[in-house]
Design a protein around this motif. Structure first.
Motif, mmCIF file in Angstrom:
data_model
loop_
_atom_site.group_PDB
_atom_site.id
_atom_site.type_symbol
_atom_site.label_atom_id
_atom_site.label_comp_id
_atom_site.label_asym_id
_atom_site.label_seq_id
_atom_site.Cartn_x
_atom_site.Cartn_y
_atom_site.Cartn_z
ATOM 1 N N LEU A 1 0.710 -1.319 -0.040
ATOM 2 C CA LEU A 1 -0.163 0.141 0.403
ATOM 3 C C LEU A 1 0.823 1.209 0.383
ATOM 4 O O LEU A 1 0.355 2.224 -0.294
ATOM 5 C CB LEU A 1 -1.206 0.168 0.999
ATOM 6 C CG LEU A 1 -2.687 -1.128 0.993
ATOM 7 C CD1 LEU A 1 -2.861 -0.792 2.168
ATOM 8 C CD2 LEU A 1 -3.647 -1.179 0.734
ATOM 9 N N GLU A 2 2.077 1.264 0.136
ATOM 10 C CA GLU A 2 2.902 2.401 0.653
ATOM 11 C C GLU A 2 4.503 1.850 -0.340
ATOM 12 O O GLU A 2 5.010 3.254 -0.044
ATOM 13 C CB GLU A 2 3.408 2.911 2.001
ATOM 14 C CG GLU A 2 1.917 2.930 3.046
ATOM 15 C CD GLU A 2 2.663 2.547 4.927
ATOM 16 O OE1 GLU A 2 2.367 4.121 4.918
ATOM 17 O OE2 GLU A 2 2.905 1.959 5.182
ATOM 18 N N THR A 3 4.566 1.277 -1.581
ATOM 19 C CA THR A 3 5.515 1.313 -1.876
ATOM 20 C C THR A 3 5.047 0.568 -3.310
ATOM 21 O O THR A 3 3.681 0.163 -3.947
ATOM 22 C CB THR A 3 6.810 0.768 -1.622
ATOM 23 O OG1 THR A 3 7.593 0.337 -2.584
ATOM 24 C CG2 THR A 3 6.202 -0.829 -1.417
ATOM 25 N N ASP A 4 5.593 0.957 -4.495
ATOM 26 C CA ASP A 4 5.501 0.896 -6.017
ATOM 27 C C ASP A 4 6.049 -0.552 -6.789
ATOM 28 O O ASP A 4 5.554 -0.897 -7.223
ATOM 29 C CB ASP A 4 5.804 1.410 -7.257
ATOM 30 C CG ASP A 4 5.154 3.171 -7.018
ATOM 31 O OD1 ASP A 4 3.786 3.197 -7.327
ATOM 32 O OD2 ASP A 4 5.322 3.975 -8.032
ATOM 33 N N ASP B 1 14.195 -6.185 -8.791
ATOM 34 C CA ASP B 1 14.468 -6.021 -10.781
ATOM 35 C C ASP B 1 15.159 -4.773 -10.598
ATOM 36 O O ASP B 1 15.597 -3.771 -9.896
ATOM 37 C CB ASP B 1 13.315 -6.058 -10.990
ATOM 38 C CG ASP B 1 13.301 -6.206 -12.424
ATOM 39 O OD1 ASP B 1 14.658 -6.024 -13.362
ATOM 40 O OD2 ASP B 1 11.978 -6.197 -13.123
ATOM 41 N N ARG B 2 15.543 -3.683 -12.779
ATOM 42 C CA ARG B 2 16.675 -3.445 -12.300
ATOM 43 C C ARG B 2 15.571 -1.691 -11.651
ATOM 44 O O ARG B 2 16.310 -0.540 -10.973
ATOM 45 C CB ARG B 2 16.703 -2.628 -14.029
ATOM 46 C CG ARG B 2 17.056 -3.693 -14.294
ATOM 47 C CD ARG B 2 17.482 -3.615 -16.355
ATOM 48 N NE ARG B 2 16.485 -4.084 -16.212
ATOM 49 C CZ ARG B 2 15.378 -3.683 -17.946
ATOM 50 N NH1 ARG B 2 16.032 -3.763 -18.771
ATOM 51 N NH2 ARG B 2 14.468 -4.303 -17.823
ATOM 52 N N GLY B 3 14.638 -1.689 -11.564
ATOM 53 C CA GLY B 3 13.538 -0.457 -10.609
ATOM 54 C C GLY B 3 14.081 -0.473 -10.083
ATOM 55 O O GLY B 3 14.078 1.061 -9.421
ATOM 56 N N ILE B 4 14.269 -0.793 -8.649
ATOM 57 C CA ILE B 4 14.862 -1.538 -7.798
ATOM 58 C C ILE B 4 16.195 -0.785 -7.257
ATOM 59 O O ILE B 4 16.848 -0.289 -6.350
ATOM 60 C CB ILE B 4 14.591 -2.461 -6.528
ATOM 61 C CG1 ILE B 4 12.827 -2.444 -7.265
ATOM 62 C CG2 ILE B 4 14.202 -2.128 -5.248
ATOM 63 C CD1 ILE B 4 12.147 -1.472 -5.873
ATOM 64 N N ALA B 5 17.006 -2.008 -7.362
ATOM 65 C CA ALA B 5 18.728 -2.231 -7.786
ATOM 66 C C ALA B 5 18.832 0.051 -7.832
ATOM 67 O O ALA B 5 20.024 -0.057 -7.310
ATOM 68 C CB ALA B 5 19.218 -2.456 -8.691
ATOM 69 N N ALA B 6 18.512 0.396 -9.057
ATOM 70 C CA ALA B 6 18.693 1.883 -9.235
ATOM 71 C C ALA B 6 18.230 2.609 -8.254
ATOM 72 O O ALA B 6 19.818 3.915 -8.222
ATOM 73 C CB ALA B 6 17.566 2.217 -10.868
ATOM 74 N N ARG B 7 17.547 2.526 -6.954
ATOM 75 C CA ARG B 7 17.667 2.628 -6.069
ATOM 76 C C ARG B 7 17.473 2.449 -4.791
ATOM 77 O O ARG B 7 18.587 2.914 -4.079
ATOM 78 C CB ARG B 7 15.626 3.378 -6.392
ATOM 79 C CG ARG B 7 15.273 3.809 -7.605
ATOM 80 C CD ARG B 7 13.976 4.027 -6.965
ATOM 81 N NE ARG B 7 13.151 3.961 -8.250
ATOM 82 C CZ ARG B 7 11.753 4.117 -8.236
ATOM 83 N NH1 ARG B 7 11.360 4.655 -6.978
ATOM 84 N NH2 ARG B 7 11.133 4.668 -9.007
ATOM 85 N N ILE B 8 18.307 1.328 -4.169
ATOM 86 C CA ILE B 8 18.516 0.630 -3.762
ATOM 87 C C ILE B 8 19.457 0.095 -3.793
ATOM 88 O O ILE B 8 19.761 -1.349 -4.349
ATOM 89 C CB ILE B 8 17.454 -0.197 -2.647
ATOM 90 C CG1 ILE B 8 16.349 0.465 -2.509
ATOM 91 C CG2 ILE B 8 18.427 -1.177 -1.611
ATOM 92 C CD1 ILE B 8 14.906 0.123 -1.582
ATOM 93 N N ASP B 9 20.718 -0.016 -2.921
ATOM 94 C CA ASP B 9 21.902 -0.620 -3.188
ATOM 95 C C ASP B 9 21.907 -2.322 -2.799
ATOM 96 O O ASP B 9 21.751 -2.262 -1.340
ATOM 97 C CB ASP B 9 23.167 -0.294 -2.605
ATOM 98 C CG ASP B 9 24.756 -0.583 -2.610
ATOM 99 O OD1 ASP B 9 24.929 -1.716 -1.881
ATOM 100 O OD2 ASP B 9 25.071 -0.426 -3.347
ATOM 101 N N ARG C 1 9.539 1.229 1.071
ATOM 102 C CA ARG C 1 8.406 3.032 1.465
ATOM 103 C C ARG C 1 9.682 4.352 1.413
ATOM 104 O O ARG C 1 9.181 5.389 1.190
ATOM 105 C CB ARG C 1 7.985 3.021 2.558
ATOM 106 C CG ARG C 1 6.537 1.934 2.858
ATOM 107 C CD ARG C 1 6.089 2.391 4.140
ATOM 108 N NE ARG C 1 7.231 2.352 5.746
ATOM 109 C CZ ARG C 1 6.427 0.952 6.100
ATOM 110 N NH1 ARG C 1 6.045 -0.042 6.075
ATOM 111 N NH2 ARG C 1 7.054 0.445 7.447
ATOM 112 N N GLU C 2 10.499 4.261 1.682
ATOM 113 C CA GLU C 2 12.243 4.808 1.648
ATOM 114 C C GLU C 2 12.128 5.104 0.320
ATOM 115 O O GLU C 2 12.749 6.421 0.041
ATOM 116 C CB GLU C 2 12.389 4.829 2.745
ATOM 117 C CG GLU C 2 13.859 6.793 2.903
ATOM 118 C CD GLU C 2 15.529 5.715 3.738
ATOM 119 O OE1 GLU C 2 16.153 6.279 3.275
ATOM 120 O OE2 GLU C 2 14.956 4.523 4.521
ATOM 121 N N LYS C 3 12.953 4.042 -0.288
ATOM 122 C CA LYS C 3 13.510 4.381 -1.355
ATOM 123 C C LYS C 3 12.315 4.100 -2.725
ATOM 124 O O LYS C 3 12.820 5.048 -4.218
ATOM 125 C CB LYS C 3 14.405 3.086 -1.834
ATOM 126 C CG LYS C 3 15.320 3.718 -0.773
ATOM 127 C CD LYS C 3 16.412 4.454 -0.344
ATOM 128 C CE LYS C 3 17.472 4.924 0.472
ATOM 129 N NZ LYS C 3 18.215 5.977 0.271
#
Length: 205
Positions: free
Chosen positions: A21-24, A141-149, A185-187
């Motif tokens: 509910l709080e993340t994409d 996946d790439r969309g997460i890896a680009a924002r979270i190490d 939620r943060e990233k």
């Protein structure tokens, strides 16, 4: 070894519902009883030990004929192949690196098979556990890896792995999902309502 009950599976699904509910991010969980049946392991070890048998026998005596050596090798091979099929022994014969390699391969296959690489914005997250191997991995996946190490997931994986070793699989899942939710939620905060993939726990028996 017992996989989670239906009630426990619902708790995992509800935990995913709450964080999504709080993340994409699209979070999928997989629990495998084991990553491989390892049927080849008993045969491999039995073959190796049977091949090594003539050396010690010939050190004891040189009067053994070829026929006796072959009979001894076949007897040892058959006996050990049957003995090593006992689950308690098979587990001890599998190197840790092999167990983790098989579990890691299965995790990657599940990531593809469950379409986590086809989400909108490439935001798929797989929380994978193989119970027999006591193996935990989080794949993104790439969309997460680009924002979270990747290093950000290490402490979550380490804590979950300890829970699996202690037999606390459900508690481990719930804590892991909660920790992942805080990070996501943060990233990767929610920008719109969606639910592309089922939130149920996928069981591989």
């Amino acid at each position: 070894m017992t996989l989670l009950t239906e009630s426990e599976q619902r708790q995992v699904a509800e935990a995913i519902d709450r964080i999504e509910l709080e993340t994409d991010a699209e979070v999928v969980t997989v629990l495998a009883a084991q990553a491989d049946d390892y049927h080849y392991i008993p045969v491999l070890w039995a073959s190796l030990l049977a091949l090594l048998l003539p050396g010690p026998l010939l050190l004891v005596t040189t009067d053994l004929g070829l026929g006796y050596l072959l009979l001894a090798q076949w007897s040892v091979f058959i006996l050990l192949a049957l003995l090593f099929r006992l689950p308690a022994l098979t587990g001890r014969l599998i190197p840790r690196g092999v167990r983790h390699w098989r579990a890691s391969n299965l995790a990657r296959r599940q990531f593809i098979e469950l379409n986590l690489h086809h989400t909108d914005g490439d935001t798929g997250v797989l929380i994978f556990v193989s119970e027999a191997e006591r193996y935990v991995e989080i794949l993104v996946d790439r969309g997460i890896a680009a924002r979270i190490d990747n290093a950000a997931w290490e402490s979550i994986v380490a804590a979950f792995t300890r829970d699996v070793r202690e037999g606390k699989v459900l508690d481990g899942f719930l804590r892991c999902i909660s920790s992942c939710g805080e990070l996501l939620r943060e990233k990767v905060p929610a920008t719109h309502e969606r639910n592309e993939l089922p939130n149920r726990l996928v069981l591989l028996r």
